[in-house]
Design an enzyme around this catalytic site. Structure first.
Site, PDB file in Angstrom:
ATOM      1  N   ARG A  41       9.650  13.875  -6.158  1.00  0.00           N
ATOM      2  CA  ARG A  41      10.022  13.423  -7.253  1.00  0.00           C
ATOM      3  C   ARG A  41      10.207  14.610  -8.390  1.00  0.00           C
ATOM      4  O   ARG A  41      10.948  13.983  -9.324  1.00  0.00           O
ATOM      5  CB  ARG A  41       9.009  12.307  -7.475  1.00  0.00           C
ATOM      6  CG  ARG A  41       9.413  11.012  -6.579  1.00  0.00           C
ATOM      7  CD  ARG A  41       8.275  10.303  -7.255  1.00  0.00           C
ATOM      8  NE  ARG A  41       6.982  10.549  -6.796  1.00  0.00           N
ATOM      9  CZ  ARG A  41       5.985   9.821  -6.727  1.00  0.00           C
ATOM     10  NH1 ARG A  41       5.824   8.757  -7.383  1.00  0.00           N
ATOM     11  NH2 ARG A  41       4.796  10.414  -6.415  1.00  0.00           N
ATOM     12  N   ASP A  86       5.489  11.798   5.693  1.00  0.00           N
ATOM     13  CA  ASP A  86       4.279  11.408   5.059  1.00  0.00           C
ATOM     14  C   ASP A  86       3.224  11.075   5.863  1.00  0.00           C
ATOM     15  O   ASP A  86       3.384  11.030   7.160  1.00  0.00           O
ATOM     16  CB  ASP A  86       4.662   9.968   4.174  1.00  0.00           C
ATOM     17  CG  ASP A  86       3.456   9.514   3.447  1.00  0.00           C
ATOM     18  OD1 ASP A  86       3.524   9.944   2.137  1.00  0.00           O
ATOM     19  OD2 ASP A  86       2.376   8.763   3.764  1.00  0.00           O
ATOM     20  N   TYR A 161      -7.065   4.515   3.932  1.00  0.00           N
ATOM     21  CA  TYR A 161      -5.717   3.772   3.870  1.00  0.00           C
ATOM     22  C   TYR A 161      -5.685   2.601   4.824  1.00  0.00           C
ATOM     23  O   TYR A 161      -5.483   1.551   4.321  1.00  0.00           O
ATOM     24  CB  TYR A 161      -4.431   4.659   3.976  1.00  0.00           C
ATOM     25  CG  TYR A 161      -4.157   5.387   2.688  1.00  0.00           C
ATOM     26  CD1 TYR A 161      -3.885   4.991   1.684  1.00  0.00           C
ATOM     27  CD2 TYR A 161      -4.218   6.829   2.953  1.00  0.00           C
ATOM     28  CE1 TYR A 161      -3.575   5.744   0.660  1.00  0.00           C
ATOM     29  CE2 TYR A 161      -4.097   7.690   1.920  1.00  0.00           C
ATOM     30  CZ  TYR A 161      -3.536   7.026   0.623  1.00  0.00           C
ATOM     31  OH  TYR A 161      -3.394   7.907  -0.269  1.00  0.00           O
TER      32      TYR A 161
HETATM   33  O1  CP3 Z   1       6.512  18.553  -0.402  1.00  0.00           O
HETATM   34  C1  CP3 Z   1       5.668  17.984   0.529  1.00  0.00           C
HETATM   35  O2  CP3 Z   1       4.608  18.461   0.213  1.00  0.00           O
HETATM   36  C2  CP3 Z   1       6.049  17.117   1.575  1.00  0.00           C
HETATM   37  C3  CP3 Z   1       6.167  15.756   1.464  1.00  0.00           C
HETATM   38  C4  CP3 Z   1       4.785  14.825   1.405  1.00  0.00           C
HETATM   39  C5  CP3 Z   1       4.899  13.465   1.045  1.00  0.00           C
HETATM   40  N1  CP3 Z   1       3.698  12.828   1.444  1.00  0.00           N
HETATM   41  C6  CP3 Z   1       5.865  12.873   0.584  1.00  0.00           C
HETATM   42  C7  CP3 Z   1       5.738  11.686  -0.251  1.00  0.00           C
HETATM   43  C8  CP3 Z   1       3.562  15.102   1.980  1.00  0.00           C
HETATM   44  C9  CP3 Z   1       3.078  16.397   2.437  1.00  0.00           C
HETATM   45  C10 CP3 Z   1       2.803  13.827   1.734  1.00  0.00           C
HETATM   46  C11 CP3 Z   1       1.516  13.918   2.265  1.00  0.00           C
HETATM   47  C12 CP3 Z   1       0.545  12.634   1.955  1.00  0.00           C
HETATM   48  N2  CP3 Z   1       1.008  11.564   1.406  1.00  0.00           N
HETATM   49  C13 CP3 Z   1      -0.779  12.675   1.525  1.00  0.00           C
HETATM   50  C14 CP3 Z   1      -1.520  13.967   1.446  1.00  0.00           C
HETATM   51  C15 CP3 Z   1      -1.177  15.044   0.266  1.00  0.00           C
HETATM   52  C16 CP3 Z   1      -1.921  14.645  -0.897  1.00  0.00           C
HETATM   53  O3  CP3 Z   1      -1.069  14.329  -2.028  1.00  0.00           O
HETATM   54  O4  CP3 Z   1      -3.228  14.686  -0.804  1.00  0.00           O
HETATM   55  C17 CP3 Z   1      -1.174  11.583   0.977  1.00  0.00           C
HETATM   56  C18 CP3 Z   1      -2.514  11.078   0.472  1.00  0.00           C
HETATM   57  C19 CP3 Z   1      -0.087  10.596   1.144  1.00  0.00           C
HETATM   58  C20 CP3 Z   1      -0.313   9.275   0.969  1.00  0.00           C
HETATM   59  C21 CP3 Z   1       1.005   8.747  -0.186  1.00  0.00           C
HETATM   60  N3  CP3 Z   1       2.205   8.828   0.009  1.00  0.00           N
HETATM   61  C22 CP3 Z   1       0.871   8.846  -1.581  1.00  0.00           C
HETATM   62  C23 CP3 Z   1      -0.544   8.814  -2.353  1.00  0.00           C
HETATM   63  C24 CP3 Z   1       2.204   8.444  -2.231  1.00  0.00           C
HETATM   64  C25 CP3 Z   1       2.549   8.588  -3.808  1.00  0.00           C
HETATM   65  C26 CP3 Z   1       2.619   7.188  -4.107  1.00  0.00           C
HETATM   66  C27 CP3 Z   1       3.369   7.341  -5.315  1.00  0.00           C
HETATM   67  O5  CP3 Z   1       4.431   6.724  -5.424  1.00  0.00           O
HETATM   68  O6  CP3 Z   1       2.619   7.647  -6.440  1.00  0.00           O
HETATM   69  C28 CP3 Z   1       3.065   8.447  -0.890  1.00  0.00           C
HETATM   70  C29 CP3 Z   1       4.341   8.289  -1.225  1.00  0.00           C
HETATM   71  C30 CP3 Z   1       4.925   9.747  -1.109  1.00  0.00           C
HETATM   72  N4  CP3 Z   1       4.941  10.524   0.111  1.00  0.00           N
HETATM   73  C31 CP3 Z   1       6.214  10.209  -2.128  1.00  0.00           C
HETATM   74  C32 CP3 Z   1       6.706  11.210  -1.190  1.00  0.00           C
HETATM   75  C33 CP3 Z   1       7.784  12.282  -1.876  1.00  0.00           C
HETATM   76  C34 CP3 Z   1       6.730   9.409  -3.185  1.00  0.00           C
HETATM   77  C35 CP3 Z   1       7.679   8.249  -2.650  1.00  0.00           C
HETATM   78  C36 CP3 Z   1       8.953   8.484  -3.445  1.00  0.00           C
HETATM   79  O7  CP3 Z   1       9.416   9.677  -3.643  1.00  0.00           O
HETATM   80  O8  CP3 Z   1       9.543   7.448  -3.557  1.00  0.00           O
END
Ligand code: CP3
Length: 354
Positions: A41, A86, A161
């Protein structure tokens, strides 16, 4: 079939890539840097591409995964790409009913809290993540000399989760299951270890150059509880990749007291959040390569502060048996992308004297 029996053949040989050299404890030509959550984002081109496509739909679209993974590499001159995906992708692929809700994170339709639900949790078959493997193949063809990092969620963080039903501050239901019904807990984590291992093996077979196991919420546990309730399962995942020929990074937040145990699980590189200085981390896991650990909030504090903090972290990182520069957790969504680009240049301006 061929990829399944000859996984190493698909992987590129990148002997001089600074990220891989540092991860293996060698002397890289420059201090390597990439950022957790670098794809996503903070980038306007990401928001434009994702408009109208749900997060999970994007994760199962190989073309979109490829393009989003490449965006930060083109923009920032980082030393590694991380696969856009993810941690819940393998659960969804296996058939668990969950969604990623914008602004919230993963939300599970029916939280898993009893032995019957654990027994019925579907196992992941490698073919179910074929779109991810296809994206890895497309990416390794596009990336040139830049290594690609694959990843999975660790059993504890995935369990949090599934048991809570969504993001949680205190992980109370997770811990209630862990303390109250250890047999069901261990059955659940064993199943999730299989899921993570299958997901990572599929990525390795398709050609990723390194893997990171995200145990983002492991810092919620004491060392004693981590050892008893989590370590055997994360060891199953990382140990299961010991012969894969790729560096294994193991990361969590708030894990200062857990670092030696996280290394013992089978990490070649120990990921460190911003709370533990890298020289202290090096003393806790002597000889291990380290990854980290700029506070993501520092990217909001202006160039002078960023340069000072980068210099401090590069200096402290010299105590490690290899240092991969990164943030101490993921890029925050409101981060200015130009600041990220300049931070990469600041890291690269330092000489990697080891
Ligand atoms: O660039 C990178 O690092 C690769 C992409 C990546 C995503 N999720 C994309 C994503 C990675 C490595 C993850 C891992 C992930 N997902 C973790 C471990 C990393 C960490 O931050 O500790 C965890 C705990 C998750 C679970 C998860 N998925 C969360 C907490 C969220 C955010 C929710 C929000 O909207 O605030 C997601 C969604 C997510 N995963 C997004 C992205 C780019 C946002 C969704 C979007 O862009 O619409």
């Amino acid at each position: 079939m061929t990829e399944l029996i000859t996984p190493a053949v698909a992987r590129r040989s990148l002997p001089d890539a600074p990220f891989l050299v540092a991860a293996r404890g060698g002397a890289p030509s420059r201090v390597p840097v990439w950022f957790m959550r670098q794809a996503g984002r903070s980038l306007p081109e990401y928001r434009a591409l994702r408009a109208g496509t749900a997060m999970l739909a994007a994760c199962f679209d190989p073309g979109m995964v490829t393009e989003i993974t490449l965006q930060p590499v083109r923009r920032h001159d980082v030393d590694a790409a991380i696969l856009f995906s993810d941690i819940v992708v393998p659960l969804v692929a296996a058939g668990v009913d969950l969604d990623i809700v914008p602004g919230t994170g993963p939300v599970v339709a029916t939280p898993i809290r009893d032995p019957r639900q654990v027994a019925e949790l579907p196992a992941l078959a490698a073919e179910q993540v074929d779109p991810v493997a296809e994206a890895v193949r497309l990416l390794t063809a596009e990336l040139g000399g830049t290594p690609l990092i694959g990843f999975a969620g660790a059993p504890f963080t995935l369990a949090s989760y599934l048991v809570e039903g969504g993001p949680s501050r205190n992980h109370e239901r997770t811990k209630a299951l862990m303390y109250g019904d250890p047999a069901t807990w261990h059955a659940l984590l064993d199943r999730l270890a299989d899921t993570a291992l299958t997901f990572l093996r599929a990525q390795v077979a398709a050609g990723v150059d390194a893997v990171q196991l995200f145990d983002s919420w492991a810092g919620a546990l004491s060392l004693k509880d981590y050892r008893e309730f989590v370590l055997p399962h994360s060891t199953k995942v990382l140990g299961g990749l010991a012969d894969a020929g790729v560096p294994r990074i193991h990361f969590g937040v708030g894990t200062g007291p857990l670092l030696p145990a996280m290394r013992k699980a089978g990490a070649d590189v120990v990921g460190v959040d911003w709370r533990t200085p890298l020289d202290q981390a090096a003393a806790a896991v002597p000889g291990s390569a380290l990854q980290g650990n700029l506070d993501p909030a520092v990217l909001f504090a202006g160039d002078e502060v960023i340069q000072r903090e980068v210099a401090r972290i590069v200096a402290e990182g010299r105590a490690g048996g290899g240092h991969v520069f990164n943030l101490g957790h993921g890029v925050l969504p409101d981060t200015d992308p130009d600041v990220i680009t300049r931070t990469v240049a600041h890291v690269h301006a330092h000489t990697p004297t080891r």
